[in-house]
Write a protein that holds these residues in place. Structure first.
Motif, PDB file in Angstrom:
ATOM      1  N   MET A   1      17.233  -8.795 -27.224  1.00  0.00           N
ATOM      2  CA  MET A   1      17.242  -7.882 -26.012  1.00  0.00           C
ATOM      3  C   MET A   1      16.086  -7.706 -25.321  1.00  0.00           C
ATOM      4  O   MET A   1      15.074  -7.028 -26.024  1.00  0.00           O
ATOM      5  CB  MET A   1      17.720  -6.303 -26.329  1.00  0.00           C
ATOM      6  N   LYS A   2      15.654  -8.200 -24.155  1.00  0.00           N
ATOM      7  CA  LYS A   2      14.406  -8.069 -23.226  1.00  0.00           C
ATOM      8  C   LYS A   2      14.451  -6.609 -22.103  1.00  0.00           C
ATOM      9  O   LYS A   2      15.498  -6.361 -21.805  1.00  0.00           O
ATOM     10  CB  LYS A   2      14.273  -9.296 -22.633  1.00  0.00           C
ATOM     11  N   PHE A   3      13.332  -6.084 -22.488  1.00  0.00           N
ATOM     12  CA  PHE A   3      13.149  -4.771 -21.558  1.00  0.00           C
ATOM     13  C   PHE A   3      11.970  -4.829 -20.994  1.00  0.00           C
ATOM     14  O   PHE A   3      10.988  -5.432 -21.225  1.00  0.00           O
ATOM     15  CB  PHE A   3      13.459  -3.487 -22.516  1.00  0.00           C
ATOM     16  N   ILE A   4      11.763  -4.008 -19.774  1.00  0.00           N
ATOM     17  CA  ILE A   4      10.798  -3.487 -19.184  1.00  0.00           C
ATOM     18  C   ILE A   4      10.658  -2.046 -19.304  1.00  0.00           C
ATOM     19  O   ILE A   4      11.518  -1.223 -19.051  1.00  0.00           O
ATOM     20  CB  ILE A   4      10.683  -3.933 -17.753  1.00  0.00           C
ATOM     21  N   HIS A   5       9.378  -1.592 -19.710  1.00  0.00           N
ATOM     22  CA  HIS A   5       9.049  -0.101 -19.867  1.00  0.00           C
ATOM     23  C   HIS A   5       8.065   0.306 -18.693  1.00  0.00           C
ATOM     24  O   HIS A   5       7.144  -0.192 -18.698  1.00  0.00           O
ATOM     25  CB  HIS A   5       8.900  -0.036 -21.265  1.00  0.00           C
ATOM     26  N   THR A   6       8.467   1.284 -18.103  1.00  0.00           N
ATOM     27  CA  THR A   6       7.794   1.769 -16.992  1.00  0.00           C
ATOM     28  C   THR A   6       7.742   3.309 -16.919  1.00  0.00           C
ATOM     29  O   THR A   6       8.815   4.005 -17.529  1.00  0.00           O
ATOM     30  CB  THR A   6       8.046   1.287 -15.519  1.00  0.00           C
ATOM     31  N   SER A   7       6.793   4.002 -16.094  1.00  0.00           N
ATOM     32  CA  SER A   7       7.063   5.423 -15.983  1.00  0.00           C
ATOM     33  C   SER A   7       5.908   5.613 -14.961  1.00  0.00           C
ATOM     34  O   SER A   7       5.055   5.121 -14.518  1.00  0.00           O
ATOM     35  CB  SER A   7       6.556   6.059 -17.414  1.00  0.00           C
ATOM     36  N   ASP A   8       5.874   7.118 -14.525  1.00  0.00           N
ATOM     37  CA  ASP A   8       4.790   7.664 -13.748  1.00  0.00           C
ATOM     38  C   ASP A   8       4.734   6.873 -12.427  1.00  0.00           C
ATOM     39  O   ASP A   8       3.708   6.788 -11.991  1.00  0.00           O
ATOM     40  CB  ASP A   8       3.742   7.984 -14.429  1.00  0.00           C
ATOM     41  N   ILE A   9       5.743   6.274 -11.892  1.00  0.00           N
ATOM     42  CA  ILE A   9       5.743   5.594 -10.435  1.00  0.00           C
ATOM     43  C   ILE A   9       5.521   6.664  -9.267  1.00  0.00           C
ATOM     44  O   ILE A   9       4.726   6.328  -8.370  1.00  0.00           O
ATOM     45  CB  ILE A   9       7.328   4.863 -10.060  1.00  0.00           C
ATOM     46  N   ARG A  10       6.079   7.781  -9.508  1.00  0.00           N
ATOM     47  CA  ARG A  10       5.723   9.026  -8.662  1.00  0.00           C
ATOM     48  C   ARG A  10       6.277   8.831  -6.996  1.00  0.00           C
ATOM     49  O   ARG A  10       5.187   8.941  -6.149  1.00  0.00           O
ATOM     50  CB  ARG A  10       4.500   9.388  -8.881  1.00  0.00           C
ATOM     51  N   ILE A  11       7.267   8.434  -7.139  1.00  0.00           N
ATOM     52  CA  ILE A  11       7.760   8.061  -5.571  1.00  0.00           C
ATOM     53  C   ILE A  11       7.656   9.410  -5.017  1.00  0.00           C
ATOM     54  O   ILE A  11       7.975  10.265  -5.507  1.00  0.00           O
ATOM     55  CB  ILE A  11       9.104   7.535  -5.674  1.00  0.00           C
ATOM     56  N   ASN A  12       7.114   9.374  -3.663  1.00  0.00           N
ATOM     57  CA  ASN A  12       7.233  10.371  -2.451  1.00  0.00           C
ATOM     58  C   ASN A  12       5.881  10.956  -2.719  1.00  0.00           C
ATOM     59  O   ASN A  12       5.565  12.076  -2.170  1.00  0.00           O
ATOM     60  CB  ASN A  12       8.371  11.353  -2.841  1.00  0.00           C
ATOM     61  N   ALA A  13       5.027  10.761  -3.761  1.00  0.00           N
ATOM     62  CA  ALA A  13       3.590  11.071  -3.742  1.00  0.00           C
ATOM     63  C   ALA A  13       2.714  10.828  -2.539  1.00  0.00           C
ATOM     64  O   ALA A  13       3.114   9.465  -1.846  1.00  0.00           O
ATOM     65  CB  ALA A  13       2.907  10.766  -4.891  1.00  0.00           C
ATOM     66  N   THR A  14       1.888  11.526  -2.015  1.00  0.00           N
ATOM     67  CA  THR A  14       1.030  10.933  -0.884  1.00  0.00           C
ATOM     68  C   THR A  14      -0.422  10.875  -1.168  1.00  0.00           C
ATOM     69  O   THR A  14      -1.369  11.646  -0.924  1.00  0.00           O
ATOM     70  CB  THR A  14       1.258  12.063   0.355  1.00  0.00           C
ATOM     71  N   PRO A  15      -0.681   9.973  -2.130  1.00  0.00           N
ATOM     72  CA  PRO A  15      -2.130   9.654  -2.305  1.00  0.00           C
ATOM     73  C   PRO A  15      -3.024   9.406  -1.080  1.00  0.00           C
ATOM     74  O   PRO A  15      -2.918   8.989   0.057  1.00  0.00           O
ATOM     75  CB  PRO A  15      -2.240   8.448  -3.377  1.00  0.00           C
ATOM     76  N   ASP A  16      -4.437   9.876  -1.148  1.00  0.00           N
ATOM     77  CA  ASP A  16      -5.342   9.727  -0.186  1.00  0.00           C
ATOM     78  C   ASP A  16      -4.678  10.315   1.424  1.00  0.00           C
ATOM     79  O   ASP A  16      -4.965   9.594   2.292  1.00  0.00           O
ATOM     80  CB  ASP A  16      -5.832   8.412  -0.164  1.00  0.00           C
ATOM     81  N   ALA A  17      -3.848  11.105   1.481  1.00  0.00           N
ATOM     82  CA  ALA A  17      -3.206  11.719   2.627  1.00  0.00           C
ATOM     83  C   ALA A  17      -4.266  11.787   3.752  1.00  0.00           C
ATOM     84  O   ALA A  17      -4.045  11.710   4.781  1.00  0.00           O
ATOM     85  CB  ALA A  17      -2.335  12.622   2.485  1.00  0.00           C
ATOM     86  N   GLU A  18      -5.380  12.325   3.359  1.00  0.00           N
ATOM     87  CA  GLU A  18      -6.376  12.581   4.526  1.00  0.00           C
ATOM     88  C   GLU A  18      -7.173  11.332   4.944  1.00  0.00           C
ATOM     89  O   GLU A  18      -7.987  11.631   5.776  1.00  0.00           O
ATOM     90  CB  GLU A  18      -7.343  13.666   4.120  1.00  0.00           C
ATOM     91  N   TYR A  19      -7.064  10.278   4.301  1.00  0.00           N
ATOM     92  CA  TYR A  19      -7.623   9.003   4.680  1.00  0.00           C
ATOM     93  C   TYR A  19      -6.517   8.096   5.604  1.00  0.00           C
ATOM     94  O   TYR A  19      -5.467   8.449   5.513  1.00  0.00           O
ATOM     95  CB  TYR A  19      -8.025   8.136   3.578  1.00  0.00           C
ATOM     96  N   GLU A  20      -7.340   7.337   6.418  1.00  0.00           N
ATOM     97  CA  GLU A  20      -6.443   6.443   7.409  1.00  0.00           C
ATOM     98  C   GLU A  20      -5.528   5.595   6.547  1.00  0.00           C
ATOM     99  O   GLU A  20      -4.646   4.964   7.243  1.00  0.00           O
ATOM    100  CB  GLU A  20      -7.368   5.355   8.322  1.00  0.00           C
ATOM    101  N   TRP A  21      -5.874   5.079   5.238  1.00  0.00           N
ATOM    102  CA  TRP A  21      -4.886   4.128   4.576  1.00  0.00           C
ATOM    103  C   TRP A  21      -3.877   5.167   3.774  1.00  0.00           C
ATOM    104  O   TRP A  21      -3.112   4.261   3.062  1.00  0.00           O
ATOM    105  CB  TRP A  21      -5.754   3.429   3.582  1.00  0.00           C
ATOM    106  N   GLY A  22      -3.738   6.545   3.789  1.00  0.00           N
ATOM    107  CA  GLY A  22      -2.879   7.373   3.167  1.00  0.00           C
ATOM    108  C   GLY A  22      -1.582   6.953   3.235  1.00  0.00           C
ATOM    109  O   GLY A  22      -0.750   6.765   2.469  1.00  0.00           O
ATOM    110  N   GLU A  23      -1.077   6.649   4.361  1.00  0.00           N
ATOM    111  CA  GLU A  23       0.362   6.325   4.582  1.00  0.00           C
ATOM    112  C   GLU A  23       0.938   5.051   3.771  1.00  0.00           C
ATOM    113  O   GLU A  23       2.034   5.114   3.524  1.00  0.00           O
ATOM    114  CB  GLU A  23       0.717   6.282   6.259  1.00  0.00           C
TER     115      GLU A  23
END
Length: 353
Positions: A1-23
């Motif tokens: 059985m092959k698997f991928i384990h991930t976590s903490d993707i944090r969809i809807n977070a807004t990193p660096d929102a105050e910077y021009e590349w934030g969106e």
């Protein structure tokens, strides 16, 4: 059985929102999730494990629907989602009542639950969050859910506010693999048995280094895992120690050379250390036009500011040195100033305090 384990993707977070590349960064968190789906298809994965904090907050109905639609793109893999301490499934919330149309199971919050996947003879057991803080050691009380099957345990946290546990207690339980979330840095706790995947994409400047996911396989011979880097961007601190021979123009040139090697896809904090004088004004406009510079920190010391040096370093080696040199009135003032500068420079560059 092959698997991928991930976590903490944090969809809807807004990193660096105050910077021009934030969106753009907000969109890249969704792209990281889509990339994992693509990896499942490309690498013939049977099970996608999301060990908490898929979302940055308790998800709305619309957010769940969007994830559900994307998971329809999985050709073979089934998906198990554990509510974490950020996206907890409170009673009556959309997460607690949502029914996935894709081949996805979201474990409920507030209790231990098993999900048996007959096609791959795998039983996934976990304890989802129904509130943001759980201080009990719930993982240490969970046993494998099914005999004669691959048994996987899901958990999120590990600190005193989020399901603290002892790795020795979990190791004795006999799970084939323990998939952990709740930390942005990957960590292999017990060889091929217990690991944090870390986040696939960073959102805070403290989350330095490469990010990615874990790919593993369970066979009759046991479990083997490997960590796979996958992040699009990294937060990187660049430390520049100023010396007397470095002019402002030379500093800019040195920075450009370093940034060219590291690449323009990363997000940088530039930190000046050492000594500077009142004439040190490097023009970083050209660099800021070409690279994502999040912050410029000037931690340099002006050697003439003896009072400040005394106050901030009264109880350490730097303070003792400043006092000794500044009180040496028997030597020439010009020599004393040079001794102060070069001596402090040597102490700071060596890390002495």
């Amino acid at each position: 059985m092959k698997f991928i384990h991930t976590s903490d993707i944090r969809i809807n977070a807004t990193p660096d929102a105050e910077y021009e590349w934030g969106e753009k960064r907000k969109e890249e968190l969704e792209e990281a999730f889509l990339y994992l789906i693509s990896e499942c298809n490309t690498k013939d994965i049977d099970l996608l494990i999301i060990a908490g904090n898929l979302f940055n907050e308790p998800p709305t109905e619309e957010m769940l629907q969007w994830v559900d639609e994307q998971l329809f793109g999985l050709i073979k893999a089934r998906t198990i989602i554990l509510p974490g301490y950020l996206d907890y499934a409170e009673i009556g919330s959309p997460a607690a009542g949502y029914v996935f149309e894709s081949r996805t199971v979201m474990l409920p919050g507030g209790k231990t639950t098993n999900a048996y996947l007959k096609g791959i003879n795998t039983c996934v057991t976990g304890y989802g969050y129904d509130r943001p803080v759980i201080r009990e050691d719930v993982l240490g009380r969970i046993d494998p859910g099914r005999k004669d099957a691959v048994n996987i345990l899901l958990g999120c946290g590990g600190d005193r506010h989020h399901m603290p546990f002892k790795k020795e207690d979990i190791a004795r339980k006999g799970f084939d693999y323990v998939a952990l979330g709740g930390r942005t840095k990957a960590a292999h706790i017990l060889k091929n048995r217990l690991a944090y995947s870390g986040c696939p994409e960073p959102i805070e400047p403290e989350e330095q280094g490469r990010k990615g996911y874990i790919m593993g396989e369970v066979t009759d011979e046991g479990t083997k895992i490997q960590w796979v880097p996958s992040n699009k961007r990294s937060y990187i601190d660049i430390n520049i120690t100023l010396t007397p021979e470095l002019t402002a123009d030379a500093v800019v040139k040195k920075l450009e050379e370093m940034l060219m090697k590291l690449g323009n896809e990363n997000i940088y904090t530039i930190i000046f250390k050492g000594f500077s004088d009142d004439s040190f004004y490097p023009n970083l406009n050209r660099i800021k036009e070409r690279f994502m510079i999040r912050e410029v920190e000037n931690l340099t010391i002006n050697s003439r500011d003896e009072a400040k040096l005394r106050e901030e370093n009264e109880a350490n080696l730097i303070g003792s040195f400043v006092t000794e040199v500044s009180d040496s009135y028997t030597i020439d003032e010009n020599i004393r100033n040079k001794a102060m500068r070069y001596g402090l420079e040597a102490l700071i560059m060596s890390g002495e305090e």
